[in-house]
Design an enzyme around this catalytic site. Structure first.
Site, mmCIF file in Angstrom:
data_model
loop_
_atom_site.group_PDB
_atom_site.id
_atom_site.type_symbol
_atom_site.label_atom_id
_atom_site.label_comp_id
_atom_site.label_asym_id
_atom_site.label_seq_id
_atom_site.Cartn_x
_atom_site.Cartn_y
_atom_site.Cartn_z
ATOM 1 C CG ASP A 42 1.823 -1.403 -9.139
ATOM 2 O OD1 ASP A 42 0.754 -2.033 -8.955
ATOM 3 O OD2 ASP A 42 1.892 -0.419 -9.903
ATOM 4 C CG HIS A 43 -0.453 -0.386 -5.792
ATOM 5 N ND1 HIS A 43 -1.597 -0.471 -6.528
ATOM 6 C CD2 HIS A 43 0.312 0.533 -6.424
ATOM 7 C CE1 HIS A 43 -1.523 0.353 -7.551
ATOM 8 N NE2 HIS A 43 -0.370 0.963 -7.526
ATOM 9 C CG ASP A 88 -0.116 -0.561 -12.866
ATOM 10 O OD1 ASP A 88 -0.463 -0.272 -11.705
ATOM 11 O OD2 ASP A 88 0.266 0.292 -13.681
ATOM 12 C CG ASP A 89 -3.703 -0.361 -10.014
ATOM 13 O OD1 ASP A 89 -2.657 0.031 -9.498
ATOM 14 O OD2 ASP A 89 -4.567 0.413 -10.473
ATOM 15 C CB CYS A 125 1.726 3.673 -10.065
ATOM 16 S SG CYS A 125 0.103 2.949 -10.363
#
Length: 642
Positions: A429-430, A153-154, A189
């Site tokens: 996710d990014h 995540d991130d 997200c």
């Protein structure tokens, strides 16, 4: 164990006590994945016994129910603990102590009692969850591979996010293929994860209007009957191919169902939650890991539960191919006021002393020819920069636990001698930032540090330590996973399988994967499939209102944009590596009106996107790029989106 702090090892009931840093804390919770007792209690106490005097007795039982019954028969027993490894059953009236016993797991939902509370009888067997049984799956095709999918995540790609992943480098990168141009379709997200799970572009899963209820504008509800789950979700396609699917960790930020979604057999999920004392929905029941010990670290919990489930599949008398979806919170911040950072495991809190965020050319840069959100950014203060550095360090520290998780899962599959029948995929996710364009942290923007993400794939037929440059995004992930399983891309999906592009040795690939390659490359062969691959990647984002981080405004309603990311080695010089972005207000929901501002970058000559070329670019080039962007923005389904 020297990483356990003050936890004392009184007894180990594990078969193997030579465990890694991750395993030492997560193995105590294998009960969650393998024993009904932990799946149905509502308050799990990670480590330790929850009782109040000195009686302790150990027997061996085959089930947690037998362990509970034995506790009932003992007049002095107040707490039962059942261990999945070996079936050890501990019956206890534990002595009063400030620390719980190590390497035990309580099947009781009783809290640690105070000295005045007296002892209580253990609770009766909890009621089983009310979720319906998964639909029976048909037999899988012979040789169908297992698939393990890791999602962070991130986690950034351009600013050193992969650097702490030494074990994953050895287990995945050096054994597989790494993407050079893997992008996120939406840099935030819930949309990003929704696009991943459905393989649909944002404009095909968003709400009808910006004020409608949704998860960051995604049209989804927690009901399994919603279109998101009933029509677009990936898992039923694998189930119909004979797979068993387990999902572990962060799913969507919200609107996660209580019971497993369609096609999912094992459901242990949350919306990200907290690093410590996390709460999960486990096949219909809420579980909180909250007794205050190190065992309650989220990455450890997710890793342990997924490991237990994978081992269960590998040890099953009748083995089915499995897909394990393992999604951790790290390295996302622990949300909160002030200067929130990520929260590492205790044994990694001193790692990377003195590390700072990279001072790239666009770090704290004033760019007055950019979108107004960038133009108005004040310079970062020394305090803001120092906090961004603290965030950067804490993220690396949390990723060390992710690195442990990856290594343990890969090792478990290797030890079961099925690594040559398993594909491993790792991505995020990014991306992220730490001062680029004067914004101290976050995502939400159109620049490469926000859009580029790591993507590594390892498995049979994929060349070790290789790379591929085809531009792709998370919208292509599920078509790829389905393709590995021999499943054709459904017409509801906008993405496209990269399997023919990365599986270079078909003779070593599973038969289902080979069938998929042959079907996808039927007309022009693999070379023809590669030649037909896109050179333009669609990006979409819809502003989430005023988002302030570290005292800077980093998102707002008119930070709504659509963009075209061009990667085309055959194009003329100056047009091979470009970004066109069109910014508008969120009220211009369907882009029926012209955009308000534009950005155009040549990333070959300007990799840090400091010079906006839009005002001086040839009209013909702008018109061509706009037409491609408009076409992709209106597309629906794989036939028109590629």
């Amino acid at each position: 164990h020297n990483h356990c702090g003050t936890i004392l090892a009184f007894q180990f009931h594990e078969q193997n006590t030579t465990m890694s840093r991750l395993r030492i804390f997560i193995t105590v919770m294998t009960i969650v994945g393998m024993a009904n007792s932990a799946e149905v209690v509502t308050n799990v106490t990670g480590f330790g016994l929850t009782a109040c005097s000195n009686f302790e007795k150990e027997i061996t039982t085959s089930t947690w129910q037998d362990c509970y019954a034995a506790c009932v028969r003992e007049s002095t027993c107040t707490t039962y603990t059942w261990h999945t490894e070996g079936g050890a059953c501990t019956l206890a009236k534990a002595p009063t102590r400030s620390k719980p016993l190590a390497s035990t797991f309580s099947g009781s939902s009783l809290p640690i009692p105070s000295s005045s509370s007296g002892c209580k009888r253990p609770p009766g067997p909890p009621k089983p969850p009310s979720c319906p049984s998964p639909a029976p799956a048909p037999p899988a095709k012979a040789g169908s591979p297992n698939i393990v999918f890791f999602l962070t995540d991130d986690m950034d790609h351009m600013l050193g996010g992969w650097t702490p992943m030494n074990k994953a480098t050895a287990a995945l990168t050096q054994q597989g293929a790494t993407a050079d141009n893997w992008f996120i379709h939406t840099p935030v997200c819930c949309p990003s994860r929704s696009e991943l799970l459905t393989a649909r572009y944002f404009h095909n899963i968003r709400v009808a209007a910006p004020g409608d209820r949704g998860c960051m504008h995604v049209n989804v509800s927690a009901s399994a009957d919603s279109d998101f789950y009933a029509k677009y979700y990936f898992a039923p396609h694998l189930q119909r191919a004979g797979y068993t699917v387990g999902i572990f960790g962060k799913h969507l930020n919200g609107d996660n169902p209580s019971c497993p979604p369609p096609g999912v057999d094992r459901w242990f999920a949350n919306g990200g939650g907290t690093y410590y004392n996390p709460q999960f929905t486990s096949d219909g029941t809420s579980i909180v890991f909250n007794n205050g010990t190190y065992s309650n670290y989220s990455t450890a919990v997710i890793g342990n539960v997924s490991l237990a489930w994978i081992r269960g599949q590998l040890d099953a008398p009748t083995r089915r191919p499995f897909m394990a979806y393992i999604a951790v919170k790290a390295p996302h911040i622990e949300d909160g006021a002030g200067w929130p950072v990520a929260q590492p495991a205790p044994w990694y809190q001193d790692a990377y002393p003195g590390i700072r965020a990279p001072r790239t050319p666009n770090y704290n840069a004033s760019c007055q020819d950019h979108h107004w959100l960038i133009r108005q950014q004040p310079p970062m203060t020394l305090e803001q920069a120092q906090h961004a550095d603290e965030l950067y360090r804490s993220r690396w520290q949390t990723l060390l636990s992710v690195d442990d998780l990856v290594a343990d899962v890969v090792t478990a599959v290797e030890n079961a001698d099925v690594a040559d029948k398993t594909y491993f995929i790792f991505t995020s996710d990014h991306g992220y930032r730490f001062g680029q364009f004067r914004m101290p942290q976050g995502k939400w923007n159109v620049y490469d540090n926000d859009l580029r993400i790591p993507m590594v794939i390892r498995g049979p037929g994929i060349a070790a330590n290789s790379k591929f440059a085809f531009p792709a995004s998370q919208v292509d992930m599920m078509p790829t996973i389905l393709g590995l399983a021999g499943v054709a891309t459904p017409p509801t999906m906008d993405g496209r399988s990269i399997v023919p592009l990365v599986v270079s040795n078909a003779s070593a690939a599973p038969p289902t994967t080979v069938d998929h390659i042959n079907s996808m490359a039927a007309d022009g062969g693999v070379d023809g499939y590669a030649a037909s691959w896109r050179t333009e990647q669609l990006i979409e984002y819809y502003g989430l209102g005023d988002v302030v981080r570290y005292e800077h405004l980093e998102d707002t309603d008119n930070n709504t944009f659509r963009a075209l990311r061009v990667v085309d080695a055959k194009a003329p010089a100056g047009e091979r590596n470009m970004l066109l972005a069109e910014f508008t207000s969120i009220t211009n929901w369907d882009y029926n009106q012209p955009a308000d501002e534009f950005e155009l970058f040549d990333l070959d000559s300007d990799p840090y996107q400091l010079k906006n070329l839009y005002a001086s670019a040839p009209a013909a080039l702008k018109s061509k790029l706009h037409a491609s962007l408009e076409r992709l923005y209106r597309c629906q389904g794989s036939a028109t989106c590629n």
